[in-house]
Scaffold this active site. Structure first.
Site, mmCIF file in Angstrom:
data_model
loop_
_atom_site.group_PDB
_atom_site.id
_atom_site.type_symbol
_atom_site.label_atom_id
_atom_site.label_comp_id
_atom_site.label_asym_id
_atom_site.label_seq_id
_atom_site.Cartn_x
_atom_site.Cartn_y
_atom_site.Cartn_z
ATOM 1 N N CYS A 73 15.224 8.344 -1.426
ATOM 2 C CA CYS A 73 15.669 7.781 -0.204
ATOM 3 C C CYS A 73 15.576 8.534 1.040
ATOM 4 O O CYS A 73 15.949 9.739 1.010
ATOM 5 C CB CYS A 73 16.917 7.047 -0.172
ATOM 6 S SG CYS A 73 18.528 7.922 -0.011
ATOM 7 N N GLU A 74 15.273 7.917 2.153
ATOM 8 C CA GLU A 74 14.972 8.474 3.428
ATOM 9 C C GLU A 74 16.282 8.820 4.023
ATOM 10 O O GLU A 74 16.344 9.439 5.188
ATOM 11 C CB GLU A 74 13.914 7.954 4.230
ATOM 12 C CG GLU A 74 14.471 6.684 4.905
ATOM 13 C CD GLU A 74 13.254 5.742 5.604
ATOM 14 O OE1 GLU A 74 12.046 6.128 5.426
ATOM 15 O OE2 GLU A 74 13.740 5.059 6.621
ATOM 16 N N HIS A 75 17.264 8.166 3.681
ATOM 17 C CA HIS A 75 18.593 8.501 4.281
ATOM 18 C C HIS A 75 19.475 9.247 3.859
ATOM 19 O O HIS A 75 20.330 10.129 4.456
ATOM 20 C CB HIS A 75 19.471 6.854 4.237
ATOM 21 C CG HIS A 75 18.770 5.844 4.816
ATOM 22 N ND1 HIS A 75 18.929 4.450 4.379
ATOM 23 C CD2 HIS A 75 18.174 5.734 6.172
ATOM 24 C CE1 HIS A 75 18.286 3.662 5.165
ATOM 25 N NE2 HIS A 75 17.843 4.417 6.241
ATOM 26 N N HIS A 76 19.529 9.787 2.569
ATOM 27 C CA HIS A 76 20.024 10.844 2.013
ATOM 28 C C HIS A 76 19.244 11.861 1.330
ATOM 29 O O HIS A 76 19.786 12.858 0.745
ATOM 30 C CB HIS A 76 21.125 10.251 0.852
ATOM 31 C CG HIS A 76 21.970 9.113 1.473
ATOM 32 N ND1 HIS A 76 21.571 7.801 1.372
ATOM 33 C CD2 HIS A 76 23.046 9.222 2.260
ATOM 34 C CE1 HIS A 76 22.654 7.282 2.020
ATOM 35 N NE2 HIS A 76 23.442 7.961 2.500
ATOM 36 N N GLN A 114 13.395 1.398 -0.293
ATOM 37 C CA GLN A 114 12.741 0.461 -1.049
ATOM 38 C C GLN A 114 12.125 -0.584 -0.626
ATOM 39 O O GLN A 114 11.139 -0.951 -1.131
ATOM 40 C CB GLN A 114 13.963 -0.003 -2.176
ATOM 41 C CG GLN A 114 13.308 -0.709 -3.414
ATOM 42 C CD GLN A 114 14.426 -0.880 -4.505
ATOM 43 O OE1 GLN A 114 15.427 -0.162 -4.474
ATOM 44 N NE2 GLN A 114 14.026 -2.135 -5.132
ATOM 45 N N HIS A 142 19.849 3.517 -7.142
ATOM 46 C CA HIS A 142 19.858 4.701 -5.895
ATOM 47 C C HIS A 142 21.023 5.549 -6.413
ATOM 48 O O HIS A 142 22.245 5.358 -6.566
ATOM 49 C CB HIS A 142 20.146 3.904 -4.815
ATOM 50 C CG HIS A 142 18.870 3.235 -4.643
ATOM 51 N ND1 HIS A 142 17.948 3.451 -3.430
ATOM 52 C CD2 HIS A 142 18.344 1.958 -4.892
ATOM 53 C CE1 HIS A 142 16.877 2.622 -3.104
ATOM 54 N NE2 HIS A 142 17.089 1.795 -4.073
ATOM 55 N N CYS A 144 22.132 7.545 -4.529
ATOM 56 C CA CYS A 144 23.080 7.592 -3.269
ATOM 57 C C CYS A 144 24.145 6.533 -3.145
ATOM 58 O O CYS A 144 25.121 6.812 -2.623
ATOM 59 C CB CYS A 144 22.296 7.517 -1.835
ATOM 60 S SG CYS A 144 21.593 5.979 -1.633
HETATM 61 ZN ZN ZN Z 1 20.294 6.641 0.177
#
Ligand code: ZN
Length: 181
Positions: A73-76, A114, A142, A144
């Site tokens: 995931c690009e956030h975490h 996603q 996920h 995260c």
């Molecule tokens: Zn994430």
């Protein structure tokens, strides 16, 4: 700073003794692993499909389901893992079977959310096959969410993108959805 040096810095910041035995080669290994997990940035659609496009009179749905999917995931920068189901309605051309999975991998091996991953796969299949319709559903869990934050271990995120006949024809869409159920 190289990726390896960056990992040494991160381990130090986390409070680790980067000189202890177990960690001596960790920055090097972590850099190599991350390069593998992000290798999709070095790939192109032309290269992964490698000309494996064949003429066909078949205009019935082609479905490849349960394609294993591993992404970050690009956030975490934490993994999300699951399955992709990809279908298309051929319009004179079919794609070599393994190429569908390679296209999924090419986009999954990048930092992603996603929803975007689902759309990128669908649009790539559409552009390379000129299909009359493309459907992609991804079900994934996920890390995260599971390992941090709300710590929900059993939730699965489902995303879908329907293009062409899968969008305009309810019978085609419901055939696809029943086949992947
Ligand atoms: Zn994430």
């Amino acid at each position: 700073m190289s990726l390896e040096q960056s990992y040494t810095a991160i381990l130090g910041q986390l409070g680790e003794d980067v000189t202890r035995e177990g960690l001596v080669d960790t920055p090097k290994r972590a850099a190599k692993a991350m390069q593998f997990l992000c290798k999709g940035y070095q790939q192109t659609l032309e290269e992964v499909t490698n000309g494996a496009l064949f003429s066909s009179d078949n205009s019935e749905m082609v479905l490849v389901k349960n394609i294993e999917l591993y992404s970050l995931c690009e956030h975490h920068i934490l993994p999300f893992i699951g399955k992709a189901h990809v279908a298309y309605m051929p319009n004179g051309k079919v794609l070599g079977l393994s190429k569908v999975a390679r296209i999924v991998d090419m986009f999954a091996r990048r930092l992603q959310i996603q929803e975007n991953l689902t759309r990128e796969i669908a649009e790539a299949i559409e552009s390379i096959t000129d299909a009359a319709g493309v459907a992609v559903v991804i079900e994934a869990q996920h890390m995260c969410m599971m390992m941090r934050g709300v710590e929900k271990q059993n939730s699965t995120m489902v995303t879908s993108v329907m293009l062409g006949q899968f969008r305009s024809n309810p019978a085609t869409r419901s055939e696809f959805l029943s086949l992947i159920r």
